[in-house]
Design a protein around this motif. Structure first.
Motif, short mmCIF file in Angstrom:
data_model
loop_
_atom_site.label_atom_id
_atom_site.label_comp_id
_atom_site.label_asym_id
_atom_site.label_seq_id
_atom_site.Cartn_x
_atom_site.Cartn_y
_atom_site.Cartn_z
N ARG A 119 0.84 -1.20 0.00
CA ARG A 119 0.00 0.00 0.00
C ARG A 119 0.87 1.25 0.00
O ARG A 119 1.82 1.34 0.76
N ARG A 120 0.59 2.16 -0.88
CA ARG A 120 1.32 3.42 -0.96
C ARG A 120 0.32 4.57 -1.04
O ARG A 120 -0.84 4.37 -1.45
N SER A 121 0.75 5.75 -0.71
CA SER A 121 -0.08 6.94 -0.87
C SER A 121 -0.12 7.31 -2.34
O SER A 121 0.91 7.40 -2.99
N ILE A 122 -1.33 7.52 -2.86
CA ILE A 122 -1.54 7.84 -4.26
C ILE A 122 -1.81 9.34 -4.39
O ILE A 122 -2.62 9.89 -3.66
N ARG A 123 -1.11 9.95 -5.34
CA ARG A 123 -1.24 11.40 -5.51
C ARG A 123 -1.64 11.81 -6.93
O ARG A 123 -1.37 12.92 -7.36
N ALA A 124 -2.34 10.92 -7.64
CA ALA A 124 -2.92 11.22 -8.96
C ALA A 124 -4.04 10.20 -9.19
O ALA A 124 -3.82 9.00 -9.04
N TYR A 125 -5.23 10.71 -9.54
CA TYR A 125 -6.40 9.85 -9.63
C TYR A 125 -7.15 10.02 -10.94
O TYR A 125 -7.16 11.09 -11.54
N ALA A 175 -8.88 13.19 -6.40
CA ALA A 175 -9.64 12.02 -5.91
C ALA A 175 -11.12 12.40 -5.79
O ALA A 175 -11.45 13.46 -5.27
N PRO A 176 -12.02 11.53 -6.27
CA PRO A 176 -13.45 11.86 -6.26
C PRO A 176 -14.15 11.65 -4.92
O PRO A 176 -15.24 12.18 -4.71
N THR A 177 -13.55 10.89 -4.02
CA THR A 177 -14.17 10.62 -2.72
C THR A 177 -13.25 11.12 -1.61
O THR A 177 -12.05 10.90 -1.67
N VAL A 178 -13.84 11.77 -0.62
CA VAL A 178 -13.10 12.21 0.55
C VAL A 178 -13.82 11.67 1.79
O VAL A 178 -15.02 11.91 1.97
N LEU A 179 -13.09 10.91 2.60
CA LEU A 179 -13.62 10.46 3.88
C LEU A 179 -13.02 11.35 4.95
O LEU A 179 -11.81 11.36 5.16
N VAL A 180 -13.87 12.14 5.61
CA VAL A 180 -13.42 13.02 6.68
C VAL A 180 -13.50 12.22 7.97
O VAL A 180 -14.55 11.69 8.32
N VAL A 181 -12.38 12.12 8.66
CA VAL A 181 -12.35 11.41 9.95
C VAL A 181 -12.28 12.46 11.06
O VAL A 181 -11.36 13.28 11.10
N ASN A 232 -5.62 0.98 4.42
CA ASN A 232 -5.26 -0.42 4.16
C ASN A 232 -6.40 -1.18 3.50
O ASN A 232 -6.18 -1.98 2.59
N ALA A 233 -7.63 -0.91 3.92
CA ALA A 233 -8.78 -1.56 3.30
C ALA A 233 -8.95 -1.09 1.86
O ALA A 233 -9.30 -1.89 0.98
N ALA A 234 -8.69 0.19 1.61
CA ALA A 234 -8.81 0.70 0.24
C ALA A 234 -7.86 -0.06 -0.68
O ALA A 234 -8.26 -0.50 -1.76
N TYR A 235 -6.62 -0.23 -0.23
CA TYR A 235 -5.66 -0.95 -1.06
C TYR A 235 -6.15 -2.38 -1.33
O TYR A 235 -6.10 -2.86 -2.47
N ALA A 236 -6.63 -3.04 -0.30
CA ALA A 236 -7.11 -4.42 -0.45
C ALA A 236 -8.29 -4.50 -1.42
O ALA A 236 -8.49 -5.52 -2.08
N ALA A 237 -9.07 -3.40 -1.52
CA ALA A 237 -10.22 -3.36 -2.42
C ALA A 237 -9.86 -2.85 -3.82
O ALA A 237 -10.74 -2.72 -4.67
N GLY A 238 -8.58 -2.55 -4.05
CA GLY A 238 -8.17 -2.06 -5.36
C GLY A 238 -8.38 -0.58 -5.57
O GLY A 238 -8.46 -0.10 -6.70
N VAL A 239 -8.48 0.16 -4.47
CA VAL A 239 -8.74 1.60 -4.51
C VAL A 239 -7.52 2.33 -3.95
O VAL A 239 -6.95 1.91 -2.94
N GLY A 240 -7.13 3.41 -4.59
CA GLY A 240 -6.02 4.22 -4.10
C GLY A 240 -6.46 5.14 -2.98
O GLY A 240 -7.65 5.51 -2.89
N SER A 241 -5.52 5.52 -2.11
CA SER A 241 -5.84 6.42 -0.99
C SER A 241 -4.64 7.25 -0.60
O SER A 241 -3.50 6.94 -0.99
N HIS A 298 -8.26 13.72 6.31
CA HIS A 298 -9.07 13.48 5.12
C HIS A 298 -8.45 12.26 4.44
O HIS A 298 -7.28 12.30 4.06
N CYS A 299 -9.21 11.20 4.28
CA CYS A 299 -8.74 10.03 3.54
C CYS A 299 -9.34 10.13 2.15
O CYS A 299 -10.54 9.95 1.97
N ILE A 300 -8.48 10.46 1.17
CA ILE A 300 -8.99 10.57 -0.20
C ILE A 300 -8.96 9.20 -0.85
O ILE A 300 -8.07 8.38 -0.57
N LEU A 301 -9.96 8.94 -1.70
CA LEU A 301 -10.10 7.65 -2.36
C LEU A 301 -10.39 7.83 -3.84
O LEU A 301 -11.12 8.74 -4.23
N GLY A 302 -9.84 6.92 -4.63
CA GLY A 302 -10.12 6.91 -6.05
C GLY A 302 -9.26 5.86 -6.73
O GLY A 302 -8.45 5.20 -6.08
N TYR A 303 -9.43 5.73 -8.03
CA TYR A 303 -8.62 4.79 -8.78
C TYR A 303 -7.35 5.51 -9.22
O TYR A 303 -7.41 6.60 -9.79
#
Length: 174
Positions: free
Chosen positions: A11-17, A78-84, A106-115, A148-153
């Motif tokens: 799992r790595r931090s993704i900075r382009a979606y 990233a199109p989704t933002v999870l605010v914690v 970690n769950a995002a990576y396991a699901a094939g989603v960048g974060s 903010h946990c950003i999510l996207g492909y």
């Protein structure tokens, strides 16, 4: 155990979606993982706000950029933002929210989603604009913005390789 270790190592931090929104099934699995993060005394002080509405997402980006001192998108498209958020009433609020952030990524990576963990949630939700968002969202109480946990492909080529681990990362006392 091996598949868990593999996910944690890769799992790595993704900075382009890519602009496309993540699938609802993926979002729900990621959110569920976040709700199972350990919390101090099992009190479950955090809240996760899932933002997929483009107008709200863009407003959060604008607020975050203001505290960054930039006019670029700190959410990297990233199109989704999870605010914690976490309740300030709990002395472990930052730790609780941080564990939620880790589970989400970690769950995002396991699901094939960048974060990626994007900071400045504290500043955003300490501001009058942030407090107004919490009120609009029906969140009452005294909350701290943890992240903010950003999510996207991931965009093509956006997945970096892990750096080697430092030699003295673990110190044994036996």
């Amino acid at each position: 155990m091996e598949s868990t270790l593999k996910d944690l190592k890769e799992r790595r931090s993704i900075r382009a979606y890519k602009p496309e929104q993540i699938k609802e099934e993926e979002l729900q699995k990621i959110l569920e993982a976040g709700t199972y993060a350990p919390t101090g005394m099992g009190m479950q002080s955090p809240k996760i706000v899932a933002v997929q509405d483009k107008e709200t997402r863009d407003y959060l980006s604008e607020l975050n950029a203001k505290y960054l001192g930039s006019d670029s998108d700190p959410f990297y498209g990233a199109p989704t933002v999870l605010v914690v958020l976490a309740s300030k009433e709990r002395p472990t609020c930052v730790e609780d929210g941080s564990l939620v952030m880790g589970n989400l990524m970690n769950a995002a990576y396991a699901a094939g989603v960048g974060s990626c963990w994007i900071h400045r949630a504290r500043e955003v939700f300490d501001s009058e604009e942030g407090k107004a968002l919490l009120k609009k969202w029906g969140i009452e109480g005294d909350y701290i913005g943890v992240g903010h946990c950003i999510l996207g492909y991931p965009a093509d080529g956006a997945v970096p390789q892990a750096k080697p681990r430092k030699d003295d990362y673990v110190v044994y006392v036996r």
